[in-house]
Design a protein around this motif. Structure first.
Motif, short mmCIF file in Angstrom:
data_model
loop_
_atom_site.label_atom_id
_atom_site.label_comp_id
_atom_site.label_asym_id
_atom_site.label_seq_id
_atom_site.Cartn_x
_atom_site.Cartn_y
_atom_site.Cartn_z
N ARG A 1 0.83 -1.21 0.00
CA ARG A 1 0.00 0.00 0.00
C ARG A 1 0.87 1.26 0.00
NH1 ARG A 1 -3.23 -1.63 3.55
NH2 ARG A 1 -2.23 -0.79 5.39
N HIS A 2 1.90 1.29 0.84
CA HIS A 2 2.78 2.45 0.92
C HIS A 2 3.59 2.64 -0.36
CE1 HIS A 2 2.17 3.81 5.02
NE2 HIS A 2 2.16 2.55 5.40
N THR A 3 4.14 1.55 -0.89
CA THR A 3 4.94 1.69 -2.11
C THR A 3 4.05 2.06 -3.30
OG1 THR A 3 4.88 -0.71 -2.49
CG2 THR A 3 6.83 0.19 -1.36
N ALA A 4 2.84 1.51 -3.36
CA ALA A 4 1.92 1.87 -4.45
C ALA A 4 1.54 3.35 -4.37
CB ALA A 4 0.67 1.00 -4.40
N ALA A 5 1.31 3.85 -3.17
CA ALA A 5 0.99 5.27 -3.01
C ALA A 5 2.17 6.14 -3.46
CB ALA A 5 0.63 5.57 -1.56
N PHE A 6 3.38 5.72 -3.09
CA PHE A 6 4.57 6.47 -3.49
C PHE A 6 4.74 6.47 -5.01
CE2 PHE A 6 9.01 6.64 -4.71
CZ PHE A 6 9.37 7.87 -4.20
N THR A 7 4.69 5.29 -5.64
CA THR A 7 4.89 5.23 -7.09
C THR A 7 3.79 5.97 -7.83
OG1 THR A 7 3.88 3.03 -7.20
CG2 THR A 7 6.28 3.12 -7.11
N SER A 8 2.57 5.88 -7.33
CA SER A 8 1.46 6.62 -7.95
C SER A 8 1.72 8.12 -7.88
CB SER A 8 0.15 6.26 -7.24
OG SER A 8 -0.90 7.01 -7.77
N SER A 9 2.21 8.57 -6.75
CA SER A 9 2.52 9.99 -6.57
C SER A 9 3.62 10.43 -7.53
CB SER A 9 2.94 10.23 -5.12
OG SER A 9 3.33 11.54 -4.92
N VAL A 10 4.66 9.61 -7.65
CA VAL A 10 5.77 9.95 -8.55
C VAL A 10 5.31 9.94 -10.00
CG1 VAL A 10 8.03 9.17 -9.39
CG2 VAL A 10 7.56 9.16 -6.94
N LEU A 11 4.49 8.96 -10.36
CA LEU A 11 4.00 8.88 -11.74
C LEU A 11 3.08 10.04 -12.10
CD1 LEU A 11 3.42 5.04 -12.00
CD2 LEU A 11 5.08 6.39 -13.32
N SER A 12 2.34 10.55 -11.15
CA SER A 12 1.39 11.62 -11.44
C SER A 12 1.99 13.02 -11.33
CB SER A 12 0.17 11.51 -10.52
OG SER A 12 0.55 11.77 -9.18
N GLN A 13 3.20 13.13 -10.79
CA GLN A 13 3.83 14.44 -10.61
C GLN A 13 5.15 14.50 -11.36
OE1 GLN A 13 3.86 15.82 -6.46
NE2 GLN A 13 2.51 14.08 -5.99
N SER A 14 5.13 15.05 -12.53
CA SER A 14 6.33 15.07 -13.37
C SER A 14 7.50 15.82 -12.73
CB SER A 14 6.03 15.63 -14.75
OG SER A 14 5.56 16.96 -14.64
N GLU A 15 7.20 16.89 -12.00
CA GLU A 15 8.27 17.64 -11.35
C GLU A 15 8.95 16.81 -10.26
OE1 GLU A 15 11.03 20.33 -10.90
OE2 GLU A 15 9.50 20.45 -12.46
N LEU A 16 8.17 16.11 -9.47
CA LEU A 16 8.74 15.22 -8.44
C LEU A 16 9.57 14.14 -9.11
CD1 LEU A 16 8.99 14.02 -5.58
CD2 LEU A 16 6.76 12.92 -5.95
N ARG A 17 9.06 13.57 -10.18
CA ARG A 17 9.77 12.51 -10.91
C ARG A 17 11.12 13.04 -11.41
NH1 ARG A 17 5.64 11.30 -13.69
NH2 ARG A 17 6.15 12.41 -15.61
N ARG A 18 11.11 14.20 -12.03
CA ARG A 18 12.36 14.78 -12.55
C ARG A 18 13.36 15.06 -11.43
NH1 ARG A 18 8.86 18.32 -15.38
NH2 ARG A 18 8.24 17.32 -17.30
N ARG A 19 12.86 15.58 -10.30
CA ARG A 19 13.76 15.87 -9.17
C ARG A 19 14.40 14.59 -8.63
NH1 ARG A 19 13.86 15.50 -3.98
NH2 ARG A 19 11.69 14.89 -3.73
N LEU A 20 13.58 13.54 -8.47
CA LEU A 20 14.12 12.26 -7.98
C LEU A 20 15.13 11.67 -8.95
CD1 LEU A 20 10.99 10.50 -6.46
CD2 LEU A 20 13.08 11.15 -5.25
N ILE A 21 14.81 11.72 -10.23
CA ILE A 21 15.72 11.17 -11.24
C ILE A 21 17.05 11.93 -11.22
CG2 ILE A 21 16.10 10.95 -13.74
CD1 ILE A 21 13.08 10.15 -13.90
N ALA A 22 16.98 13.25 -11.17
CA ALA A 22 18.21 14.06 -11.14
C ALA A 22 19.03 13.78 -9.88
CB ALA A 22 17.86 15.55 -11.23
N THR A 23 18.35 13.66 -8.75
CA THR A 23 19.05 13.39 -7.48
C THR A 23 19.71 12.02 -7.50
OG1 THR A 23 17.52 14.80 -6.27
CG2 THR A 23 18.76 13.20 -4.98
#
Length: 158
Positions: free
Chosen positions: A45-67
């Motif tokens: 449940r926690h990992t699904a919520a996290f991945t869903s959040s990352v998939l729906s927020q392009s800015e968060l995704r880009r920041r995580l990828i860059a980091t």
């Protein structure tokens, strides 16, 4: 995203034994220890919520990828950038056939690489998009295994 938490259970443990001093009484020193038990369902449940959040927020995704890219050897960054770009394309495609093709290509680019935090994150997102929650969770949790401090600060900050 909330940090992973579980159910608290009290456990009594014997810390030390004091031999009796007068043959009539035995002394034990005990302490209470709290153990956290996290179920498979809670982790999913926690990992699904996290991945869903990352998939729906392009800015968060880009920041995580860059980091996470900064924690990757330079020689492997080209493949990871290509896989990340392919994943971005898959996310943007509305056609199921194009999405499937892009996800397959991104996965093929990542599989020969070692378990870098970024490759684990990208695989987790690919599995999430393919509706494979267990594989997604395992890939995400590999980040904690390979670099716990980075994972705590970027994936599950308190």
């Amino acid at each position: 995203m909330k940090p992973l938490t579980g159910i608290s259970v009290n456990v009594v443990s014997i810390i030390s034994y004091t031999p009796p001093t007068d043959q009539t009484c035995t002394h034990y020193h005990t302490t209470m220890t709290t153990v956290t038990v996290t179920t498979r369902a809670q982790i999913l449940r926690h990992t699904a919520a996290f991945t869903s959040s990352v998939l729906s927020q392009s800015e968060l995704r880009r920041r995580l990828i860059a980091t996470l890219l900064r924690d990757t050897p330079f020689s492997d960054q080209k493949h990871l950038n290509l896989a990340a770009d392919t994943l971005e394309s898959a996310i943007s495609f509305s056609s199921p056939a194009l999405r499937f093709s892009s996800l397959s290509l991104a996965e093929k680019l990542l599989l020969p690489l070692p378990d870098f935090p970024l490759s684990s994150l990208l695989l987790s997102l690919i599995h999430a998009l393919r509706n494979r929650p267990t594989e997604s969770a395992v890939s995400l949790l590999r980040i904690f295994h390979s670099n716990a401090s980075l994972a705590r600060s970027e994936i599950a900050p308190a």
